[in-house]
Design an enzyme around this catalytic site. Structure first.
Site, PDB file in Angstrom:
ATOM      1  N   ASP A 149      58.678  55.876  24.800  1.00 55.25           N
ATOM      2  CA  ASP A 149      56.959  55.693  24.325  1.00 55.25           C
ATOM      3  C   ASP A 149      56.996  57.289  23.126  1.00 55.25           C
ATOM      4  O   ASP A 149      58.114  58.309  23.483  1.00 55.25           O
ATOM      5  CB  ASP A 149      56.370  56.581  25.129  1.00 55.25           C
ATOM      6  N   GLU A 179      59.680  53.288  20.462  1.00 54.13           N
ATOM      7  CA  GLU A 179      58.077  53.229  20.163  1.00 54.13           C
ATOM      8  C   GLU A 179      58.756  54.410  19.122  1.00 54.13           C
ATOM      9  O   GLU A 179      58.970  55.231  18.928  1.00 54.13           O
ATOM     10  CB  GLU A 179      56.383  53.691  20.029  1.00 54.13           C
TER      11      GLU A 179
END
Length: 582
Positions: A248, A285
């Protein structure tokens, strides 16, 4: 804490004890490792409950706890991973050639458990995807939430089914031939239930993030913090037989050291893959549009195996919906041209001015970089759930978007339910047990969207259980029209991608695009195949003739006549004569 004894890193503690069965046992400083404490000769069988007491304070969970049966604030429990009887031999499934399906355990079914989700894996396998990507499953306060506020990075959320529940899910997925990717969060920990600051310098105020002080990757003590995060990542891949991890928001990992944390992590994962004899991968990400993220380490890159491609999503979304607010503004000026640029070069902002950021952003990518290193999607949990009402794309938009995503040079990704045009929204929901935090999240979200013209009463209350229930998939929909027709379209496109190597070809220079911004059509050439999409509300004649229809969202004639697409329709065809696409 390992099975050879209890151990904990607490460099600032003057005293450390381990609590087991209501009794305290002293821990001793480890002479071989500065800041570490240990205790041996104590019960450590599977299921043993324990906690750590520092300097006479309250018992707190072990930072490396494998199980938090009573939640993030309760005692830890020993997990003997060797006790689980795996049923499915698994050689692994690499990312190149994959089609990924992102899902959230808590809303994939109303029950919201690993076991109930596993019962729906046959649907996912029949769809034709190759991997499921689970949103975070680390423990967080309460029962329901997105999972991005996890606080125990080695453990599994108990309401989902705990460690054995995750293993059963992974085993079931592998039995269906599906690889499993897990979303992990290294850039912050949830504010509630986070006990790490009591143990050591896990965070630093040298850097600030949207969540406050940054995770300590480069200040004093960062060697141990990096080892903590890398050890957690390897444990997921090794102990749960996962195939990959999604990382993330890696752009929020503030690290000024010469050896970047992500390079260190990718090195460790590649070493583990060699050790276990199956492919393992990391998907980032990243908001940086930096080729170094996925470039090999021996060329100066970080060595991550892939990353999400938001620029492709933004261009596609602007083209489908006409939305032009916020970060869509630059893409919406000429959305089909933006889509063509991202289909052939991945990033729209590759050193160009970004009006949303107020500066130049990104740098060009070497087009020899394999396209499978980038995940392309029409929807994701972020792009739906961060909207005010959590509304999804319409079935008409999904029909066109699927054609472009599933025939792109990228690794396609779907968000659960999009394959049948789920009518259920996917909204932001929480279950904070701290009333003050719950109210802060509620008012903060309403304030955020009030700046964009929304009334507070229109924004779903994240703490209301109904918000989560509205977000659960309705599994009666795939079997009835019009949902079933869209599902057939997705299955046809995924099957076509698997059958036609040109559609899965990751070589970016082999993708050519022609579009007409005013007439609202786009034609993508992938070797000897073309994907044709008409986004206009009127029929459009495209510069292509002499083709054979392989898949179409509507019935189309074949022959030497020019390709005429009805309003808002798409087709994949073989061959075709006409002006060379560019």
């Amino acid at each position: 804490m390992g099975y050879e004894g209890y151990e904990v890193w607490a460099p600032h503690a003057r005293q450390a004890e381990v609590w087991i069965g209501g009794a305290l046992h002293p821990m001793r400083p480890d002479p071989a490792r500065a800041g570490w404490w240990y205790a041996s000769g104590l019960p450590k069988e599977h299921g043993t409950r324990y906690a750590v007491v520092l300097d006479g304070g309250a018992p707190v969970p072990d930072p490396r706890s494998r199980h938090q049966p009573e939640g993030p604030d309760g005692p830890s429990a020993i997990v003997d991973h060797s006790r689980f009887a795996w049923r499915t031999p698994w050689p692994g499934r690499p990312l190149p050639g994959a089609v990924v399906y992102e899902l959230h355990i808590g809303t994939f079914t109303y029950e919201g458990t690993f076991d109930s989700a596993a019962e729906r894996l046959e649907h996912v396998a029949r769809l034709g995807v190759t991997h499921v990507e689970l949103m975070p499953v680390c423990p967080f306060p309460g029962t329901h939430g997105w999972g991005y506020e996890g606080v125990s990075l080695w453990a599994v959320h108990e309401p989902y089914g705990g460690p054995d529940g995750l293993k059963r899910f992974v085993d079931a997925a592998h039995a269906h031939g599906l690889g499993v990717i897990l979303d992990v969060v290294h850039n912050h920990l949830g504010p509630s239930g986070n006990h790490l600051p009591q143990f050591g310098p896990y965070f630093t105020d040298r850097h600030q993030t949207p969540w406050g002080a940054a995770v300590n990757l480069d200040a004093p003590g960062s060697d141990e913090v990096r080892a903590y995060l890398i050890g957690s990542a390897l444990a997921w891949l090794r102990d749960y037989r996962l195939d990959g991890l999604r990382l993330d928001a890696v752009h929020a990992l503030a690290d000024t050291r010469a050896l970047h944390f992500l390079e260190q992590l990718s090195t460790a994962v590649d070493a583990l893959a060699a050790d276990v004899g199956r492919p393992l991968f990391l998907v980032a990400e990243s908001d940086l549009n930096d080729p170094r993220t996925t470039a090999p380490r021996d060329t100066g890159g970080l060595g991550l195996h892939a990353q999400w491609s938001d620029d492709f999503h933004h261009a596609l979304h602007a083209a489908l919906t006409g939305e032009a607010q916020g970060y869509y503004a630059d893409f919406a000026r000429a959305p089909l041209a933006a889509l063509a640029k991202t289909l052939t070069g991945v990033w729209f902002h590759d050193g160009t001015f970004s009006s949303f950021r107020g500066r130049v952003h990104g740098r060009p990518l070497d087009r020899r970089t394999p396209g499978h290193r980038f995940l392309g999607y029409a929807q994701s949990h972020d792009q739906i759930g961060n909207r005010a009402l959590g509304d999804r794309l319409t079935a008409a938009h999904l029909t066109l978007g699927a054609a472009l995503v599933l025939t792109s040079p990228f690794t396609p990704m779907l968000f659960m339910g999009e394959e049948w045009g789920a009518s259920t929204p996917w909204q932001f929901f929480t279950d904070h047990t701290d009333p003050a935090l719950a109210e802060a999240v509620r008012t903060g979200r309403r304030r955020e969207f009030a700046e964009h013209g929304w009334q507070a009463s229109q924004i779903p209350d994240p703490q209301d259980p109904a918000t989560r229930l509205r977000s659960c998939l309705d599994w009666s929909e795939p079997e009835r029209e019009p949902h079933a027709a869209l599902l057939r379209w997705y299955r046809a496109l995924i099957a076509l991608r698997a059958a036609e190597p040109e559609l899965a070809d990751p070589y970016l220079p082999s993708t050519e695009v022609r579009c007409d911004e005013e007439a609202r059509w786009i034609l993508v050439r992938r070797g000897g195949l073309h994907t044709a999409v008409n986004l206009a509300p009127e029929p459009r004649t495209l510069p292509l003739s002499g083709f054979k229809v392989l898949a179409a969202s509507v019935e189309l004639p074949e022959g030497d006549e020019r390709l005429v697409l009805p309003p808002e329709s798409a087709a994949v065809v073989r061959g075709g004569r006409g002006s060379r696409t560019r």
